[in-house]
Design an enzyme around this catalytic site. Structure first.
Site, PDB file in Angstrom:
ATOM      1  N   PHE A 119       0.813  -1.219   0.000  1.00  0.00           N
ATOM      2  CA  PHE A 119       0.000   0.000   0.000  1.00  0.00           C
ATOM      3  C   PHE A 119       0.848   1.270   0.000  1.00  0.00           C
ATOM      4  CE2 PHE A 119       0.886  -0.050   4.557  1.00  0.00           C
ATOM      5  CZ  PHE A 119       1.004   1.308   4.835  1.00  0.00           C
TER       6      PHE A 119
ATOM      7  N   LYS B 250      -1.184  -6.961  -9.388  1.00  0.00           N
ATOM      8  CA  LYS B 250      -2.141  -7.111  -8.274  1.00  0.00           C
ATOM      9  C   LYS B 250      -1.722  -6.093  -7.214  1.00  0.00           C
ATOM     10  CE  LYS B 250      -2.977  -8.409  -4.613  1.00  0.00           C
ATOM     11  NZ  LYS B 250      -3.351  -7.394  -3.585  1.00  0.00           N
TER      12      LYS B 250
ATOM     13  N   GLU C  42      -4.922  -3.697  -2.021  1.00  0.00           N
ATOM     14  CA  GLU C  42      -6.371  -3.428  -1.996  1.00  0.00           C
ATOM     15  C   GLU C  42      -6.702  -2.193  -1.147  1.00  0.00           C
ATOM     16  OE1 GLU C  42      -4.581  -5.814  -0.670  1.00  0.00           O
ATOM     17  OE2 GLU C  42      -5.661  -7.048   0.785  1.00  0.00           O
ATOM     18  N   ARG C  43      -5.676  -1.613  -0.469  1.00  0.00           N
ATOM     19  CA  ARG C  43      -5.931  -0.421   0.359  1.00  0.00           C
ATOM     20  C   ARG C  43      -6.033   0.844  -0.497  1.00  0.00           C
ATOM     21  NH1 ARG C  43      -6.739  -3.504   3.609  1.00  0.00           N
ATOM     22  NH2 ARG C  43      -5.279  -4.798   4.726  1.00  0.00           N
TER      23      ARG C  43
ATOM     24  N   SER D  33       5.277  -7.077   3.262  1.00  0.00           N
ATOM     25  CA  SER D  33       5.873  -7.434   4.553  1.00  0.00           C
ATOM     26  C   SER D  33       6.612  -8.773   4.444  1.00  0.00           C
ATOM     27  CB  SER D  33       4.785  -7.479   5.624  1.00  0.00           C
ATOM     28  OG  SER D  33       3.722  -8.272   5.186  1.00  0.00           O
TER      29      SER D  33
ATOM     30  N   CYS E 141       9.547   1.835   3.592  1.00  0.00           N
ATOM     31  CA  CYS E 141      10.494   0.761   3.899  1.00  0.00           C
ATOM     32  C   CYS E 141      11.915   1.301   3.988  1.00  0.00           C
ATOM     33  CB  CYS E 141      10.413  -0.332   2.855  1.00  0.00           C
ATOM     34  SG  CYS E 141      11.055   0.210   1.292  1.00  0.00           S
TER      35      CYS E 141
ATOM     36  N   GLU F 121       9.287  -4.442  12.933  1.00  0.00           N
ATOM     37  CA  GLU F 121       9.000  -3.228  12.157  1.00  0.00           C
ATOM     38  C   GLU F 121       7.713  -2.591  12.692  1.00  0.00           C
ATOM     39  OE1 GLU F 121       7.543  -3.909   8.108  1.00  0.00           O
ATOM     40  OE2 GLU F 121       8.803  -2.262   7.414  1.00  0.00           O
TER      41      GLU F 121
HETATM   42  P1  NAD Z   1       1.472  -6.589   2.954  1.00  0.00           P
HETATM   43  O1  NAD Z   1       2.495  -7.657   3.044  1.00  0.00           O
HETATM   44  O2  NAD Z   1       0.334  -6.607   3.902  1.00  0.00           O
HETATM   45  O3  NAD Z   1       0.807  -6.603   1.479  1.00  0.00           O
HETATM   46  C1  NAD Z   1       1.586  -6.654   0.319  1.00  0.00           C
HETATM   47  C2  NAD Z   1       0.798  -7.376  -0.761  1.00  0.00           C
HETATM   48  O4  NAD Z   1       0.555  -8.721  -0.343  1.00  0.00           O
HETATM   49  C3  NAD Z   1      -0.561  -6.743  -1.042  1.00  0.00           C
HETATM   50  O5  NAD Z   1      -0.777  -6.722  -2.431  1.00  0.00           O
HETATM   51  C4  NAD Z   1      -1.528  -7.674  -0.333  1.00  0.00           C
HETATM   52  O6  NAD Z   1      -2.781  -7.745  -0.965  1.00  0.00           O
HETATM   53  C5  NAD Z   1      -0.836  -9.021  -0.389  1.00  0.00           C
HETATM   54  N1  NAD Z   1      -1.182  -9.871   0.757  1.00  0.00           N
HETATM   55  C6  NAD Z   1      -1.581  -9.452   1.984  1.00  0.00           C
HETATM   56  N2  NAD Z   1      -1.788 -10.516   2.786  1.00  0.00           N
HETATM   57  C7  NAD Z   1      -1.499 -11.624   2.054  1.00  0.00           C
HETATM   58  C8  NAD Z   1      -1.508 -13.025   2.345  1.00  0.00           C
HETATM   59  N3  NAD Z   1      -1.840 -13.486   3.542  1.00  0.00           N
HETATM   60  N4  NAD Z   1      -1.148 -13.873   1.370  1.00  0.00           N
HETATM   61  C9  NAD Z   1      -0.788 -13.409   0.156  1.00  0.00           C
HETATM   62  N5  NAD Z   1      -0.764 -12.096  -0.162  1.00  0.00           N
HETATM   63  C10 NAD Z   1      -1.111 -11.206   0.766  1.00  0.00           C
HETATM   64  O7  NAD Z   1       2.249  -5.208   3.005  1.00  0.00           O
HETATM   65  P2  NAD Z   1       1.648  -3.748   3.132  1.00  0.00           P
HETATM   66  O8  NAD Z   1       1.120  -3.557   4.507  1.00  0.00           O
HETATM   67  O9  NAD Z   1       0.775  -3.446   1.979  1.00  0.00           O
HETATM   68  O10 NAD Z   1       2.980  -2.879   2.937  1.00  0.00           O
HETATM   69  C11 NAD Z   1       3.859  -2.566   3.979  1.00  0.00           C
HETATM   70  C12 NAD Z   1       5.018  -3.529   4.044  1.00  0.00           C
HETATM   71  O11 NAD Z   1       5.731  -3.523   2.815  1.00  0.00           O
HETATM   72  C13 NAD Z   1       6.041  -3.124   5.099  1.00  0.00           C
HETATM   73  O12 NAD Z   1       6.492  -4.292   5.741  1.00  0.00           O
HETATM   74  C14 NAD Z   1       7.151  -2.490   4.293  1.00  0.00           C
HETATM   75  O13 NAD Z   1       8.418  -2.507   4.904  1.00  0.00           O
HETATM   76  C15 NAD Z   1       7.128  -3.325   3.073  1.00  0.00           C
HETATM   77  N6  NAD Z   1       7.760  -2.655   1.958  1.00  0.00           N
HETATM   78  C16 NAD Z   1       8.960  -3.114   1.540  1.00  0.00           C
HETATM   79  C17 NAD Z   1       9.616  -2.496   0.507  1.00  0.00           C
HETATM   80  C18 NAD Z   1      10.931  -3.013   0.024  1.00  0.00           C
HETATM   81  O14 NAD Z   1      11.303  -2.714  -1.106  1.00  0.00           O
HETATM   82  N7  NAD Z   1      11.663  -3.790   0.806  1.00  0.00           N
HETATM   83  C19 NAD Z   1       9.038  -1.401  -0.130  1.00  0.00           C
HETATM   84  C20 NAD Z   1       7.800  -0.950   0.319  1.00  0.00           C
HETATM   85  C21 NAD Z   1       7.165  -1.597   1.363  1.00  0.00           C
END
Ligand code: NAD
Length: 499
Positions: free
Chosen positions: A149, A173, A176-177, A226, A281, A383
């Site tokens: 998101f 994909k 969804e937020r 994450s 991140c 985190e």
């Molecule tokens: P998230 O892991 O909740 O979601 C990321 C994606 O995974 C979304 O598209 C979501 O729909 C999908 N998803 C969520 N739950 C899932 C599940 N159980 N099974 C399969 N797919 C699922 O992350 P977020 O809250 O949207 O974003 C924040 C996180 O992203 C933080 O941990 C941040 O550090 C990380 N991030 C990392 C980088 C990097 O390059 N290392 C960059 C930006 C964000």
């Protein structure tokens, strides 16, 4: 209520699952739209559209592919205000920061415009008698991107910009937020000249992600989110024979040496710890002053700077940051602040009770500052992803170096010092993927490559730069010899060698 639909083969497609996600306006706390959550059949529909577009797009010469990206760049610039406004309304970050989000994605598009040069192969003339060897980088087929998101503009562009430039077709994909900007990007790609089916957007949750990970026609998956989910995506995708890069969470440290320019450090720390409400991140949520004197001097300057920060709605041009993305996320951040208190860290500034007048239902949280945080504390090890800065005091450089090096995450790190030797030694030895030297958010530029270490990234190829081109292509090597009319050679029963 506004409904956000899938975007498949250049058309808006209404889902059939009957399942929807709420899209909030974080400034007001209201649900402003609902987004489709796809079934596996709808994911298949998007993959089929991409599969149909692949032969034509992959056969399009690289200059023409680059021209589409050039057009897309122009369209993004033209629609910058609209995109930033749309992004802020769903994410909550302030408008200037949303423009930065889109701009950093745009820089990857600019990089990808160089694809005729970037995708050139290698050639060896006369590798043997009458023999030449050449290699080419060919697209993989249908590639997928699953994005978080916090950068709904930049991260999709990291992925589809490079993948499509290389001749692949794409299924995105997004989170969804805040799903509206990704759909708008796909519409603009069509307007820029990408044929239908080259870029498709499917909305969804775990059901959609699993359908992507198990789909036999998806050849590569790029994920950012994450760490636990990144690891799951990596393992599941790889088990299904896909190429996977999966970037995860972070806990970046800023090491403050006694010789650092403290006035500058304070500005850098405040901006990078609290900007975008800490939902980056590459934020710096941990500061490590080296020596008691540095810690005291830093805190003396830091506190007033934090206390005068302005938190406001995303359209408030004076606000330094806006609300966090959802009420659930705000509660998670508050939970970590309480955890820090319970673990014995000193909460010097408590942002939990912050309320923005007129926006009492918005997902706001004020800046918080902890001192005397210890490496053994869970609130340090995990985190938080919110506007919270933790001070971990170190006695020596070696102790400071060990903190990010031993942490489970290894995304980014920064050192603030005037000493070139110290900085050089730090950059060489720290066990982290991206290093800033007097640079608080060391996000590499588009023509370099983005990726962390340890639990911040699974898979071995980074985002954008040449690593991105490598991720989205496979190498084919051709060894050729043309009949020269000479004598017929004998059969060879031993492996041919070039003597
Ligand atoms: P998230 O892991 O909740 O979601 C990321 C994606 O995974 C979304 O598209 C979501 O729909 C999908 N998803 C969520 N739950 C899932 C599940 N159980 N099974 C399969 N797919 C699922 O992350 P977020 O809250 O949207 O974003 C924040 C996180 O992203 C933080 O941990 C941040 O550090 C990380 N991030 C990392 C980088 C990097 O390059 N290392 C960059 C930006 C964000």
């Amino acid at each position: 209520m506004r409904q956000i639909d899938h975007y498949i083969a250049a058309k808006s497609v209404v889902g059939t699952s009957g399942r929807f996600g709420d899209v909030f306006n974080p400034n007001t706390g209201e649900v402003q739209a609902r987004v489709q959550l796809a079934t596996a059949a709808e994911v298949d529909q998007a993959v089929q559209a991409a599969l149909k577009a692949f032969p034509g797009w992959s056969a399009t010469n690289p200059q023409r592919r680059a021209r589409v990206l050039f057009n897309f760049k122009g369209l993004i610039e033209k629609h910058m205000d609209e995109l930033a406004e749309l992004l802020s309304r769903e994410h909550g970050k302030v408008i200037a920061d949303s423009k930065g989000d889109i701009q950093r994605g745009l820089e990857v598009i600019e990089f990808a415009c160089g694809i005729p040069h970037l995708q050139k192969g290698e050639y060896t003339e006369g590798a043997g008698p009458g023999i030449d060897v050449f290699s080419m980088r060919q697209p993989l087929g249908v590639c997928a991107g699953i994005t978080p998101f916090n950068f709904p503009g930049m991260i999709p562009m990291w992925m589809f910009g490079v993948a499509i430039a290389c001749g692949n077709t794409f299924v995105l994909k997004p989170s969804e937020r805040d799903p509206s900007v990704p759909v708008r990007l796909a519409e603009l790609m069509l307007e820029a000249g990408a044929p239908e089916g080259v870029l498709n957007v499917i909305h969804g949750d775990k059901v959609a992600v699993d359908a992507i990970l198990h789909h036999p026609d998806v050849k590569a998956v790029s994920f950012v989110g994450s760490s636990d989910i990144a690891q799951y995506v990596y393992l599941t995708g790889a088990a299904n024979g896909k190429r996977v890069q999966a970037m995860g969470g972070a806990k970046n440290h800023g090491i403050v040496m006694p010789d650092a320019d403290l006035d500058q450090v304070v500005k850098d720390l405040v901006g990078s710890a609290y900007g975008s409400a800490g939902e980056r991140c590459m934020a710096l949520p941990v500061a490590v002053p080296v020596g008691k004197g540095t810690a005291e001097a830093l805190l003396e300057r830091l506190r007033p700077e934090i206390e005068k920060m302005k938190v406001g709605i995303s359209t408030d041009a004076d606000a330094q940051y806006g609300p966090v993305v959802t009420a659930a996320h705000r509660e998670k951040v508050k939970g970590y602040i309480q955890m820090g208190v319970d673990e014995g860290a000193d909460l010097l500034i408590d942002g939990r009770d912050f309320v923005l007048q007129g926006f009492e239902k918005g997902f706001f949280i004020g800046p918080s500052l902890f001192d005397n945080v210890k490496p053994t504390m869970r609130s340090y090890q995990e985190e938080i992803f919110g506007p919270v800065l933790q001070i971990v005091r170190a006695e020596t450089f070696e102790e400071a170096l060990a903190l990010p090096s031993q942490h489970q995450y290894g995304n980014g790190v920064a050192i603030f010092t005037r000493n070139g030797n110290t900085a050089r030694d730090f950059a060489a030895r720290v066990n982290v993927g991206m290093v800033g030297i007097n640079v608080p958010i060391p996000v590499p530029l588009a023509y370099h490559t983005f990726g962390g270490w340890k639990r911040s990234a699974f898979g071995d190829m980074n985002q954008h730069g040449m690593e991105g081109v490598r991720f989205f292509t496979k190498v084919k090597t051709v060894t050729q010899r043309w009949p020269s009319g000479g004598a017929v050679e004998d059969q060879a029963f031993v492996i041919p060698t070039m003597r």
